[in-house]
Design an enzyme around this catalytic site. Structure first.
Site: not given
Ligand code: HAX
Length: 439
Positions: A241, A271, A321, A330, A376
């Protein structure tokens, strides 16, 4: 020039000189390197943005300027007898880098009250959307519609020198900040309540007013909103964002346009939408085991559901994250808030159970780089406890708060004359050839 603007101008003038010096003496110094993995992996970890308002440390979490969130509880002004920092003070800190006095906080509070009148067509634009529209669609539409009042846009069209861009941007950001709780609460009242908006109370602070206009009028709710607005205010410049807003603003789009664009990014499930997903997913877990609030889930059921979710190839919302490598402070702030103020809430107990289970499961699976909870993972359970039951609204609340940081950075970008963003891209053939040649 008004007092707060003058304070910003003094800080900005120093920073402008620093930017000029960096550009004249160190323009060609290499900051970072970019690998093929970075390009294909969302540019994770590549330093390529300037953000003054906050800095995210992977282990410590966010700092607003020089301060950890926890320390700001002691430093930022609070309401007399209150425990939570006021959003007006957070804004002042993000803007100037200094801790404000109570008088400065009151100055901003009054300024925002005076700027809070939303043009009537904004509500009409929101009302024109079909009933199937999601709250974030309404919110972004409202912000876009509010752009008719942009002073930056008018002044730029009639000819504006680059060093003066910031002044009307400041006016736009202040007007937008003042009006966001009004727009958001209008969406809440029309979509989830009796349809009658509640007028702003000129004696309340920004966060408490948001609660008040949504229909919650007690000190407990004001405390919750102040905490919520405080912890969500900023998270560095690279998140979707903030980065989207910065990018759009770099084309000299007005602050309403750029913030609306950022909100569309916040609405994504990876996000800010994750704060809704957590509640939806926990509800699914209850349904799956045919459990109710009076008959809570067991640790075994929670563990099994977490594994099942992962086996289905889904993510556990609220965990992981892109930058953090520890429990998000947080999350901890909210957990402590719950422990201090809330007894016996089954949703919060489930959140605590998940905190026991998920990190271990994610670590065992070895895929997620950060197995710990983010902001979150818990925020929705608090809102739910206090009676905000329509969880599809939660991301709007996040979006109101995030304007404190993103809007402030927008003013800084204009003051520092940041360039239009235009990174280079290459075709897949280019990458294949590049790798062949490198070998
Ligand atoms: N559950 C399952 N698998 C997860 C995971 C989770 N909570 N977090 C990461 N992974 C997986 C990823 O999907 C990725 O898999 P692939 O290789 O198959 O694509 C792998 O682990 C490596 O990912 P990463 O490097 O650890 O994490 P990223 O930087 O790519 O992504 C995310 C960060 C926040 C998007 C990710 O941890 C996620 O999807 N979390 C769940 C959704 C979430 O809570 N989002 C909010 C984040 C905070 C925020 O911005 N708030 O607004």
């Amino acid at each position: 020039m008004d007092y707060i603007k003058q304070r910003f101008f003094e800080k900005g003038t120093v920073a402008r000189a620093q930017i000029a010096e960096l550009l004249s003496k160190s323009k060609d110094l290499i900051v970072d390197e970019v690998t093929v993995g970075n390009v294909l992996g969302g540019m994770r970890g590549v330093t390529s943005l300037l953000t003054l308002t906050s800095k995210l440390d992977p282990h410590e979490g966010i700092r607003y300027r020089d301060y950890k969130l926890r320390d700001l509880y002691a430093h930022l002004p609070r309401k007399k007898g209150g425990s939570e920092p006021l959003a007006e003070g957070v804004f002042y800190l993000l803007l100037t880098g200094d801790i404000p006095t109570s008088e400065e906080v009151e100055y901003i509070r009054q300024d925002w009250v005076q700027r809070s009148e939303v043009p009537p067509h904004v509500f009409k634009a929101i009302d024109a959307l079909p009933s199937t529209s999601k709250p974030m669609t309404r919110f972004a539409t409202g912000i876009l519609a509010a752009a008719t009042q942009s002073q930056f846009q008018k002044k730029h069209r009639s000819g504006l020198r680059k060093e003066d861009y910031w002044d009307s941007t400041y006016e736009d950001v202040m007007n937008m900040l003042a009006q966001l709780p009004v727009i958001a609460s209008y969406i809440y009242r029309t979509e989830f309540c009796d349809g009658n908006p509640i007028a702003l109370d000129p004696d309340l602070d920004w966060s408490a007013n948001f609660a008040h206009m949504m229909g919650f009028n007690d000190e407990e709710m004001y405390r919750l909103f102040r905490m919520y607005m405080f912890i969500h205010a900023d998270h560095e410049g690279g998140n979707v964002s903030a980065h989207t807003s910065h990018l759009v603003s770099s084309a000299l789009s007005n602050p309403f346009y750029s913030y609306a664009a950022g909100m569309i990014g916040l609405a994504g499930p990876l996000h800010g939408y994750a704060n809704q997903e957590v509640i939806r997913w926990i509800n699914d877990m209850y349904k799956h085991y045919n459990k109710t609030i009076d008959n809570p889930l067991t640790l075994e059921e929670v563990t099994s559901f977490v594994n099942q979710t992962l086996d289905e190839g889904k993510v556990i919302p609220g965990y992981g994250h892109a930058v953090l490598r520890a429990t998000d402070p947080r999350f901890t702030t909210q957990l402590e808030f719950a422990e201090k103020h809330i007894d016996n809430d089954s949703m919060i107990e489930t959140v605590k159970m998940l905190f026991q289970v998920v990190p271990e499961v994610l670590q065992e699976r070895g895929k997620a780089k950060n197995p710990w909870p983010n902001v979150d993972a818990i925020s929705g359970s608090l809102l739910l406890h206090y009676g905000i039951k329509d969880y599809i609204f939660y991301t709007v609340m996040f979006g109101v708060s995030r304007a404190l940081g993103v809007g402030t950075q927008n003013i800084w970008d204009r003051f520092l004359g940041m360039s239009i963003e235009r990174p280079n891209s290459q075709t897949l053939d280019w990458f294949m050839d590049f790798v062949k040649e490198a070998k």
